[in-house]
Design an enzyme around this catalytic site. Structure first.
Site, PDB file in Angstrom:
ATOM      1  N   ASP A 287       0.850  -1.180   0.000  1.00 23.54           N
ATOM      2  CA  ASP A 287       0.000   0.000   0.000  1.00 23.54           C
ATOM      3  C   ASP A 287       0.893   1.240   0.000  1.00 23.54           C
ATOM      4  OD1 ASP A 287      -2.233   1.640   0.065  1.00 23.54           O
ATOM      5  OD2 ASP A 287      -3.226   0.541   1.670  1.00 23.54           O
ATOM      6  N   HIS A 288       0.270   2.377  -0.128  1.00 27.68           N
ATOM      7  CA  HIS A 288       0.956   3.649  -0.356  1.00 27.68           C
ATOM      8  C   HIS A 288       2.021   3.928   0.714  1.00 27.68           C
ATOM      9  CE1 HIS A 288       1.480   7.964  -0.999  1.00 27.68           C
ATOM     10  NE2 HIS A 288       0.809   7.849  -2.120  1.00 27.68           N
TER      11      HIS A 288
END
Length: 765
Positions: A287-288
């Protein structure tokens, strides 16, 4: 329908930049051909080019297009997200073909959770439909529009089971139930990917957030998760596996830690479970910024250590940070990361590009340049009919005292509330490339329905909230919530005067879309006080009061349930939300939605969910006892239970009939009921089947959803609904982490919500 069109668009590669002769061609989309192709391609790649394939970057201030061009030239980018027009995507793919050495295509991804340009109800609303055909429609339209914009992958579906409405991302998922979430997620994967993600109007899915992100402590975003392996595998893991078994090509790894280990560095989760036990062959994506966050988690000493741990643990692609490209070369040189480990990660990325058909045609989702739309936001690109149909099915009627609804179109109707005319809020969180100006508000929908028959009055009545801190939070990056400068009392006075001129008041209240989003956890899940003051003032007028709720989580509505004559839960209903809501308010559509999450009476009850375990001292409302599992200041059960939802007609369910009193392990039992429409109009309801393992080696839930069917009946019509039960429906992970069913008695409950059921029983031999 145009989105079901299977006609291919011929793309002349002669019109595109020159391609590497030995890279592109009519490659068979089979695992064997793919493996051979990728093996040969890896032999031609430098270390830096392999590392470049692992980098997923976002277009934005940190990565302007000029900088991306240089990265592409040097082979330092594997995929792009957050760009959503054919023109931009084509330009970047052109750069790969013109500037890079090997011309390995990029893939393009975006968060397409509930529509691309046509915005459908949020996933929690879609789950309320309990209709897999509606899920298929959303999946196919979303994939069509995303692919038509040139996208190859979506960061969807989100299948995190969530039983805590404080968590803002509950809006993205399908609710509290394992079976419902698994079924919806599987159907969405199949619909979006179609026969193949390489098809012109299909996209590859990425099941997220792996794993158990919906169980963060306190419902607080990015928090930790700690639970037994039995609860993890019985309640939270099945939806991910269902999505992967359906063929999802990617997994987005969660930001949370699980039992003390961040998912991004959890080799047990990403290798032992995902690869070895489940046989997953696709890519894992962080994820980011998750890799650099390992340092703050305290499981990596520095950036180099974070990269080493993440890659060795099984993270194939790094989202939105430069760590892989910056630190992997040195780690390879020092031997701390082996070439075999790098090749394995790069192979997974190249495999999905092959499966997307990008080595047959890197422009496969773009079509010829002359077909690019002049106006990317053109009205003609929307699918309004499908959006309206699905939105109607997502609406849940929570209360309807004395048949306040449906309304008469000849009436004078006061439409009040800060969300009544908000084009932005009706779309909800993660509305992809949807354009707010193209959405239909509740006020507009009511006006459209009434036409010249009646009269529609409007007053805003209140701001979404009067809490300056919350307003500043919501408007941190842009003016997401517009604040009316008038005093609260001035706005309420205007609304009261408007109400007094009407026959009925429709108050559209709840949350701004930014209040039910990533990073939007709440400790108070009531309607904001500014709106509660408005509701009280409207109630005091004596006019019939209809509350139209707009929200992305279950709310605590005890007071509102007492005040309102009717309550319609609309979630965030999307582009055609206003028209769909009006269809239900005026009876042009009979509501049939059911709740996918229980609505608590107060935040102190959380977590409240229907499939809880029993205790040694269960509370019995019919026989109150101080020394039982209960609150002394609040009822035990939910205000509105899972599976609940009213209709403009009524239904009865007969006693449960079992095809046999016993079942062998290799056999099955069928449970049946007769459902009758006892009202005066046609309507649909969801017949729900729950099971309970009465006595087992470990405590089992009081009931678990194991089947549902949505049926439509005319007045007086009766239909038999049957549910086959086999051994798979009875299995669970026991204390020894063995997945099996145990002999003994099972209760079968069938009804139209989780609380109102008829009971039968059988024995597993």
């Amino acid at each position: 329908m145009k989105w079901l069109c299977s006609v291919g668009i011929a793309v002349s590669l002669a019109l595109q930049p020159a391609l590497a002769d030995d890279l592109f061609g009519n490659h068979p989309l089979t695992p064997e051909a793919r493996d051979a192709f990728v093996t040969e391609l890896l032999k031609k790649m430098t270390v830096d080019e392999k590392i470049g394939q692992l980098r997923l970057i976002s277009v934005g201030p940190d990565n302007p297009k000029e900088a991306i061009r240089e990265m592409i030239k040097d082979g330092q980018v594997g995929a792009i997200f957050n760009t959503v027009t054919r023109q931009d995507i084509r330009a970047m793919q052109d750069q790969v073909m013109e500037l890079s050495r090997l011309k390995i295509p990029l893939f393009f991804a975006y968060d397409v959770l509930h529509g691309q340009r046509t915005v459908f109800p949020i996933s929690l609303g879609l789950a309320s439909s309990f209709n897999l055909d509606a899920v298929k429609t959303v999946g196919r339209v979303s994939a069509y529009e995303a692919a038509d914009d040139g996208l190859n992958m979506t960061w969807a579906p989100m299948v995190d089971v969530s039983r805590d409405p404080r968590w803002g991302r509950a809006s993205e998922g399908f609710g509290e139930d394992t079976y419902l979430t698994s079924t919806m997620g599987k159907t969405m994967v199949e619909a979006m990917q179609g026969k193949s993600p390489a098809d012109r109007y299909s996209v590859m899915t990425s099941v997220k957030h792996f794993a158990a992100y919906g169980a963060v402590e306190g419902g607080k975003e990015y928090n930790t998760v700690d639970m037994s392996p039995q609860r993890l595998f019985n309640d939270y893991m099945p939806p991910y596996k269902a999505g992967l078994d359906a063929g999802s090509g990617a997994v987005m790894v969660a930001l949370n830690s699980l039992n003390g280990t961040p998912a991004t560095s959890d080799s047990w989760l990403l290798k032992d479970v995902l690869r070895d036990q489940w046989g997953f062959k696709g890519i894992t994506v962080s994820d980011h910024g998750a890799i650099k966050e390992l340092i703050k988690h305290g499981t990596a000493a520095d950036p180099e250590d974070a990269v080493r741990v993440a890659l060795k643990s099984g993270i194939n692609m790094s989202m939105s940070d430069e760590y892989y490209s910056k630190y992997l070369p040195g780690l390879i040189k020092s031997g701390k990361v082996t070439m075999a480990e790098l090749d394995d990660a790069a192979r997974h990325v190249l495999n999905v590009k092959y499966d997307m058909g990008l080595f047959n045609d890197p422009y496969s989702h773009l079509g010829p340049k002359e077909s690019d739309p002049v106006d990317t936001n053109a009205e003609s690109r929307l699918h309004r009919k499908e959006a309206r149909e699905v939105a109607r099915e997502s609406l849940v009627l929570l209360k309807n005292r004395l048949e306040t609804l449906p309304l008469k179109k000849s009436a004078t109707i006061a439409v009040v509330g800060p969300l009544a005319d908000s084009k932005r809020d009706v779309m909800g969180s993660w509305s992809a490339a949807g354009v707010a100006d193209q959405s239909v508000t509740v006020l507009t929908g009511i006006k459209n329905a009434v036409g010249e028959n009646g009269k529609v009055l409007y007053a805003k009545g209140a701001n979404v909230t009067s809490d300056k801190g919350i307003i500043d939070f919501l408007n941190q990056y842009e003016e997401a919530v517009k604040v009316d400068p008038r005093s609260p009392q001035e706005m309420i006075d205007e609304a009261v005067q408007t109400a007094k001129q009407s026959d009925v008041v429709v108050a559209v209240v709840g949350e701004a879309q930014g209040m039910a989003h990533e990073a939007s956890s709440r400790t108070d899940i009531t309607i904001p006080q500014s709106q509660r003051d408005l509701i009280a003032a409207l109630k005091a007028t004596g006019k019939p009061l209809v509350l139209v709720l707009m929200n992305g989580r279950p709310l605590a509505l005890v007071k509102e349930d007492q005040q309102a004559d009717a309550i319609l839960e609309t979630w965030f209903a999307g582009t055609e939300g206003g028209n769909a809501i009006a269809d239900v308010l005026f009876g042009d559509y009979n509501p049939s939605g059911k709740l996918p999450m229980s609505f608590p009476r107060s935040v102190g009850q959380i977590p409240v969910y229907y499939s809880h375990l029993n205790t040694g001292r269960p509370y019995n409302a019919d026989k109150p006892n101080k020394y039982t599992s209960r609150y002394f200041d609040e009822a035990n059960g939910a205000l509105y239970p899972f599976g609940y939802g009213l209709s403009y007609t009524t239904f009865t369910v007969s006693d449960v009939k079992l095809s046999a009193p016993t079942m062998k392990r290799d056999g099955k039992v069928t449970a049946s009921v007769q459902v009758t429409n006892t009202g005066k109009r046609e309507g649909a309801t969801v017949v729900q089947m729950y099971l309970q393992d009465v006595t087992a080696s470990m405590s089992r839930p009081v009931k678990q959803l194991k089947g549902f069917e949505k049926i439509t009946l005319k007045p007086g019509e009766t239909q038999t609904v049957s549910f086959p039960i086999d051994i798979e429906a009875l299995k669970f992970w026991n204390q020894q982490m063995k997945y099996d069913a145990e002999p003994g008695k099972f209760n079968v409950f069938i009804g139209t919500d989780s609380a109102r059921v008829k009971k039968g029983e059988f024995e597993l031999l």
